[in-house]
Design an enzyme around this catalytic site. Structure first.
Site, short mmCIF file in Angstrom:
data_model
loop_
_atom_site.label_atom_id
_atom_site.label_comp_id
_atom_site.label_asym_id
_atom_site.label_seq_id
_atom_site.Cartn_x
_atom_site.Cartn_y
_atom_site.Cartn_z
N ARG A 68 0.84 -1.21 0.00
CA ARG A 68 0.00 0.00 0.00
C ARG A 68 0.87 1.26 0.00
NH1 ARG A 68 -2.89 -3.82 0.15
NH2 ARG A 68 -4.51 -4.33 1.64
N HIS A 72 0.58 4.52 -2.49
CA HIS A 72 0.33 5.87 -2.00
C HIS A 72 1.49 6.81 -2.32
CE1 HIS A 72 -3.22 5.22 0.95
NE2 HIS A 72 -3.18 4.22 0.08
N ASN A 97 -3.07 8.40 4.69
CA ASN A 97 -1.81 7.73 4.99
C ASN A 97 -1.58 7.42 6.46
OD1 ASN A 97 -1.14 7.87 2.25
ND2 ASN A 97 -0.11 9.85 2.49
N HIS A 194 -5.58 -5.78 -3.03
CA HIS A 194 -6.39 -5.90 -1.82
C HIS A 194 -6.65 -7.35 -1.46
CE1 HIS A 194 -8.17 -1.56 -2.16
NE2 HIS A 194 -6.95 -1.58 -1.66
#
Length: 330
Positions: A68, A72, A97, A194
């Site tokens: 992740r 980001h 975040n 995911h």
């Protein structure tokens, strides 16, 4: 940000993964290349891999955390490790975040690399390599990671507004991805990340009780699955409780994430919409091997899309810097 049949995943022919890699490199994004550190720091990949493995063996949740984190990072200022910088008003402090994890893994790898090859390996490259290694440790595929990124000099929380959000429509998701040179297939493929990791109840509980002020649940949630979700995330309960994004398979990198979307068991609204929207549904079905459609192999396509994503707006050459520590600009 999906871990099953580890042996089958690892046995995906490396030839196909290299083809995927070079296809990503030919897209014109970035100026990274394979074996960038072959002469200047030949042990870079083994050091990063060993570091990630050590932390993963102590805490498996670092794998989805690092994956992740790369997403980001790349969607804000490009893949330049700006997500790693400490301080007031930095990307790390922005709402999307706040729950990221795995920073200590990148810091640990950087310390070891500064001992082995001082001032050579960027934090941005460490993060890209660590994300790949995290997927492999979780039972997913490997892919060749082009390197040569440099670290950014800017990190602002105010720049994170273009991050994909859990309530985004498919059209908005596609627009955000397209802005970064990623197409609809990349959107569906990378959402498949995911398949590993969790989400806090606060990010999807609204779907369970009074969705869009209807007084009832989101109708795209399978009726048989709703009681399970409500038991895990009761109305008014602890919003920080973590729930697996790939129900029943959150610790294995596999394609059951797509089967869950088909079965109305997607956790995030933005994920479930990939099944209900016709422009993305076809790709989900292709990953599921639906008869009559040209099939896609998730383990191969994920590596291809990761190469594309990890080359978004990279800084190379004399742009940026090589940080001495990943959490601060030199």
């Amino acid at each position: 940000m999906a871990f099953h049949n580890m042996n089958q995943q690892v046995l995906v022919p490396m030839f196909l993964l290299l083809v995927a890699t070079f296809a990503g490199l030919s897209s014109g994004q970035g100026a990274t290349r394979l074996a960038f550190y072959a002469r200047t720091c030949p042990r870079v990949e083994s050091i990063v891999q060993s570091t990630v493995r050590t932390h993963f063996n102590a805490d498996r949740t670092v794998a989805p955390g690092i994956l992740r984190m790369l997403f980001h990072d790349c969607f804000v200022q490009g893949c330049d490790a700006s997500i790693l910088i400490d301080g007031a008003g930095t990307e790390k402090t922005a709402g999307p975040n706040l729950l990221l994890r795995g920073y200590e893994v990148i810091d640990d790898a950087k310390r070891q690399l500064e001992t082995a090859c001082p001032g050579v390996v960027s934090c941005a490259d460490i993060l890209a390599l660590a994300a790949r290694d995290s997927v492999v440790l979780a039972g997913g595929p490997s892919w060749a990671v082009p390197t040569g990124r440099r670290d950014g000099l800017v990190s602002l929380a105010s720049d994170t507004s273009n991050l994909p959000g859990f309530t985004d429509s498919v059209d908005l998701q596609k627009s955000k991805f397209l802005d970064k040179g990623l197409n609809t297939q990349d959107l569906v493929t990378l959402s498949g990340g995911h398949t590993i990791g969790t989400s806090a109840c606060q990010f999807f509980r609204y779907r369970l009780y009074n969705f869009n002020s209807t007084g009832g649940p989101d109708p795209t949630i399978a009726a048989a699955f709703l009681p399970t979700l409500r038991a895990l995330c009761p109305d008014g309960g602890d919003g920080s409780r973590r729930i697996g994004l790939d129900n029943g398979s959150e610790n294995r990198f596999d394609n059951t994430y797509f089967a869950n979307l088909r079965n109305g068991r997607g956790i995030l609204e933005s994920d479930q919409k990939l099944w209900t929207d016709s422009s993305t549904n076809t790709f989900v079905q292709r990953y599921l091997g639906v008869r009559g459609l040209l099939g896609l192999t998730f383990s191969v396509e994920f590596g291809r899309s990761m190469v594309k994503m990890s080359n978004i707006e990279v800084k190379t050459g004399t742009n940026g810097e090589i940080r001495r520590v990943c959490s601060a600009i030199n």
